[in-house]
Design a protein around this motif. Structure first.
Motif, PDB file in Angstrom:
ATOM      1  N   THR A 148       2.820   8.734   8.869  1.00  0.00           N
ATOM      2  CA  THR A 148       2.289   8.180   7.619  1.00  0.00           C
ATOM      3  C   THR A 148       3.252   8.426   6.468  1.00  0.00           C
ATOM      4  OG1 THR A 148       0.024   8.559   8.389  1.00  0.00           O
ATOM      5  CG2 THR A 148       0.336   8.245   6.033  1.00  0.00           C
ATOM      6  N   VAL A 149       3.774   9.652   6.380  1.00  0.00           N
ATOM      7  CA  VAL A 149       4.732   9.975   5.315  1.00  0.00           C
ATOM      8  C   VAL A 149       5.999   9.145   5.472  1.00  0.00           C
ATOM      9  CG1 VAL A 149       6.126  11.820   4.281  1.00  0.00           C
ATOM     10  CG2 VAL A 149       3.799  12.307   5.062  1.00  0.00           C
ATOM     11  N   ASN A 150       6.462   8.979   6.703  1.00  0.00           N
ATOM     12  CA  ASN A 150       7.690   8.217   6.934  1.00  0.00           C
ATOM     13  C   ASN A 150       7.531   6.748   6.548  1.00  0.00           C
ATOM     14  OD1 ASN A 150       9.062  10.450   7.848  1.00  0.00           O
ATOM     15  ND2 ASN A 150       8.735  10.015  10.010  1.00  0.00           N
ATOM     16  N   ARG A 151       6.351   6.177   6.735  1.00  0.00           N
ATOM     17  CA  ARG A 151       6.144   4.785   6.339  1.00  0.00           C
ATOM     18  C   ARG A 151       6.223   4.649   4.813  1.00  0.00           C
ATOM     19  NH1 ARG A 151       5.668   5.464  11.105  1.00  0.00           N
ATOM     20  NH2 ARG A 151       7.893   5.675  10.732  1.00  0.00           N
ATOM     21  N   LYS A 152       5.711   5.637   4.114  1.00  0.00           N
ATOM     22  CA  LYS A 152       5.795   5.607   2.646  1.00  0.00           C
ATOM     23  C   LYS A 152       7.247   5.780   2.201  1.00  0.00           C
ATOM     24  CE  LYS A 152       1.204   7.712   2.214  1.00  0.00           C
ATOM     25  NZ  LYS A 152       0.470   6.476   1.910  1.00  0.00           N
ATOM     26  N   VAL A 153       7.976   6.664   2.871  1.00  0.00           N
ATOM     27  CA  VAL A 153       9.385   6.873   2.535  1.00  0.00           C
ATOM     28  C   VAL A 153      10.183   5.593   2.791  1.00  0.00           C
ATOM     29  CG1 VAL A 153      11.470   8.163   3.158  1.00  0.00           C
ATOM     30  CG2 VAL A 153       9.304   9.371   2.891  1.00  0.00           C
ATOM     31  N   SER A 154       9.862   4.890   3.850  1.00  0.00           N
ATOM     32  CA  SER A 154      10.565   3.638   4.156  1.00  0.00           C
ATOM     33  C   SER A 154      10.345   2.603   3.060  1.00  0.00           C
ATOM     34  CB  SER A 154      10.092   3.096   5.502  1.00  0.00           C
ATOM     35  OG  SER A 154      10.419   3.987   6.556  1.00  0.00           O
ATOM     36  N   SER A 155       9.124   2.542   2.538  1.00  0.00           N
ATOM     37  CA  SER A 155       8.871   1.592   1.448  1.00  0.00           C
ATOM     38  C   SER A 155       9.671   1.962   0.205  1.00  0.00           C
ATOM     39  CB  SER A 155       7.379   1.543   1.129  1.00  0.00           C
ATOM     40  OG  SER A 155       6.945   2.765   0.540  1.00  0.00           O
TER      41      SER A 155
ATOM     42  N   MET B  88       0.826  -1.200   0.000  1.00  0.00           N
ATOM     43  CA  MET B  88       0.000   0.000   0.000  1.00  0.00           C
ATOM     44  C   MET B  88       0.868   1.261   0.000  1.00  0.00           C
ATOM     45  SD  MET B  88      -2.739   1.268   2.883  1.00  0.00           S
ATOM     46  CE  MET B  88      -1.401   1.455   4.090  1.00  0.00           C
ATOM     47  N   ASN B  89       1.913   1.267   0.832  1.00  0.00           N
ATOM     48  CA  ASN B  89       2.803   2.429   0.884  1.00  0.00           C
ATOM     49  C   ASN B  89       3.609   2.585  -0.398  1.00  0.00           C
ATOM     50  OD1 ASN B  89       2.057   3.215   3.510  1.00  0.00           O
ATOM     51  ND2 ASN B  89       3.483   1.766   4.426  1.00  0.00           N
ATOM     52  N   ALA B  90       4.037   1.464  -0.971  1.00  0.00           N
ATOM     53  CA  ALA B  90       4.795   1.527  -2.217  1.00  0.00           C
ATOM     54  C   ALA B  90       3.906   1.967  -3.376  1.00  0.00           C
ATOM     55  CB  ALA B  90       5.418   0.165  -2.521  1.00  0.00           C
ATOM     56  N   ARG B  91       2.661   1.517  -3.360  1.00  0.00           N
ATOM     57  CA  ARG B  91       1.726   1.899  -4.417  1.00  0.00           C
ATOM     58  C   ARG B  91       1.469   3.400  -4.431  1.00  0.00           C
ATOM     59  NH1 ARG B  91       0.718  -0.756  -8.709  1.00  0.00           N
ATOM     60  NH2 ARG B  91       0.585  -2.655  -7.449  1.00  0.00           N
ATOM     61  N   ALA B  92       1.605   4.029  -3.262  1.00  0.00           N
ATOM     62  CA  ALA B  92       1.396   5.481  -3.193  1.00  0.00           C
ATOM     63  C   ALA B  92       2.393   6.233  -4.072  1.00  0.00           C
ATOM     64  CB  ALA B  92       1.514   5.946  -1.735  1.00  0.00           C
ATOM     65  N   TRP B  93       3.625   5.707  -4.194  1.00  0.00           N
ATOM     66  CA  TRP B  93       4.620   6.357  -5.055  1.00  0.00           C
ATOM     67  C   TRP B  93       4.269   6.160  -6.527  1.00  0.00           C
ATOM     68  CZ3 TRP B  93       7.726   9.667  -2.832  1.00  0.00           C
ATOM     69  CH2 TRP B  93       8.021   9.516  -1.479  1.00  0.00           C
ATOM     70  N   CYS B  94       3.746   5.003  -6.863  1.00  0.00           N
ATOM     71  CA  CYS B  94       3.317   4.777  -8.246  1.00  0.00           C
ATOM     72  C   CYS B  94       2.163   5.704  -8.604  1.00  0.00           C
ATOM     73  CB  CYS B  94       2.911   3.320  -8.441  1.00  0.00           C
ATOM     74  SG  CYS B  94       4.273   2.139  -8.320  1.00  0.00           S
ATOM     75  N   ASP B  95       1.263   5.928  -7.649  1.00  0.00           N
ATOM     76  CA  ASP B  95       0.149   6.833  -7.908  1.00  0.00           C
ATOM     77  C   ASP B  95       0.621   8.283  -8.036  1.00  0.00           C
ATOM     78  OD1 ASP B  95      -1.520   4.656  -7.785  1.00  0.00           O
ATOM     79  OD2 ASP B  95      -2.060   4.967  -5.685  1.00  0.00           O
TER      80      ASP B  95
END
Length: 367
Positions: A158-165, A119-126
């Motif tokens: 929340t932002v940090n979890r996406k950055v970690s992915s 889910m967090n990795a998909r946020a970067w694709c979006d």
């Protein structure tokens, strides 16, 4: 008089034409070039580097990204990406979507955190577009996306979890030779907030509140006296319990590490009663004791106690309570860390201020 009016009219025409030319010049020019889409944008006379994307969708997303960067006064050279040798390599991983799929296979598949990581990795694709080239990622572009998420109300955690992915994905890209090296990623400072734990009176109130539900009562007793997470209690089976050593052997934990949890006499009595008639492979606690049902119980208890709806009390608070009790009763932090299964001492240090007389020695040294 007529000549001056003609000169004035010509001047207005020229200014109008220049204004329209500038507006047209400020618009993003997207042109198809072979199999790719070329992006050439200028804002206020400042031109961003010309780049090529593999799809029109990715080009349109790059338009928005570059336009926002130029409006913020970003140096156009910082948007320029270094040519990647990987584009001539045999590796076929070029886009974020492809990198996400490979990272899933290598790092996330069949792990407990697979769904959250995807889910967090998909946020970067979006955000960038699934066809965005990995080699075109820059620290500035990542920072702009993080800023946008923060502006939309996303919490720092929340932002940090996406950055970690994204960090995991870039590590895979580095190993595969898609990028020469990883760049530093921006992390937000997270607010720790108030450490919520139950007092002894609150624990007794909770256990008394669910007296008509012995299954929930037993679960709460086990949670507060072992510090086990709800998922660990739900997965516990009969063969995990060693009554001779008075230990519970956990094979699946949050950190994917095995650990053992000591049993108190009270927990030992609860478990001996619960496993009667169960087979070795059966779960000790009923499957309906999930987070949704327990959240309802906690919500009703807070209403019963007159607590504010925003009070942070939840089932996981039992784990905080266990750790707080150990520290308050003088157990060394290193032993608390081992008991709770913390991976790093920094997690345990959040409770250090609860230790009795923790600052008395420092005070006495100044007197």
């Amino acid at each position: 008089m007529e000549q001056s009016q003609r000169l004035l009219a010509n001047r207005c025409v020229k200014l109008t034409a220049r204004w329209h030319l500038r507006k047209a010049y400020d618009r993003m020019a997207i042109r198809q070039r072979g199999r790719g889409w070329q992006v050439d944008v200028t804002v206020g006379g400042i031109r961003a580097p010309r780049v090529t994307r593999v799809s029109k969708r990715a080009a349109l997303q790059t338009e928005e990204l570059f336009r926002d960067a130029l409006k913020r006064g970003c140096n156009p050279e910082s948007l320029r990406t270094k040519p990647s040798e990987s584009r001539r390599n045999t590796s076929k991983i070029l886009t974020l979507e492809e990198l996400l799929n490979v990272t899933r296979q290598m790092r996330w598949r069949d792990t407990k955190g697979e769904a959250t990581a995807l889910m967090n990795a998909r946020a970067w694709c979006d955000a960038f577009g699934p066809d965005y080239l990995v080699a075109d990622l820059t620290p500035q572009a990542v920072a702009y996306i993080c800023d946008d998420w923060s502006d939309m109300g996303a919490a720092a955690g929340t932002v940090n979890r996406k950055v970690s992915s994204l960090s995991v994905m870039l590590r895979v890209a580095e190993q595969r030779g898609i990028i020469p090296s990883r760049f530093a990623l921006p992390h937000r400072r997270e607010y720790e907030g108030r450490l919520r734990y139950f007092s002894d009176q609150e624990v007794e109130s909770l256990i008394e509140f669910v007296a008509d539900y012995p299954e929930i009562q037993d679960l709460m007793v086990a949670a507060v006296e072992t510090g086990m997470r709800l998922g660990e209690l739900q997965r516990m089976i009969v063969r995990d319990i060693d009554f001779e050593r008075r230990m519970i052997l956990l094979g699946e934990t949050k950190g994917d590490r095995r650990r053992s949890v000591p049993m108190t006499r009270r927990v030992e009595g609860v478990l001996k009663r619960k496993i009667v008639g169960l087979k070795d492979h059966e779960n000790v606690f009923a499957s309906y004791l999930n987070s949704r049902n327990l959240s309802r119980v906690m919500r009703r208890w807070k209403e019963h106690r007159g607590l504010h709806p925003t009070d942070q009390a939840c089932f996981h608070t039992f784990r905080h309570t266990t750790c707080s009790r150990l520290v308050q009763r003088g157990v060394p932090l290193a032993k608390v860390m081992a008991f709770m299964g913390h991976r790093v001492i920094e997690t345990t240090m959040r409770y250090a201020h609860l230790a009795p007389n923790c600052l008395d020695e420092a005070r006495d040294a100044l007197e």
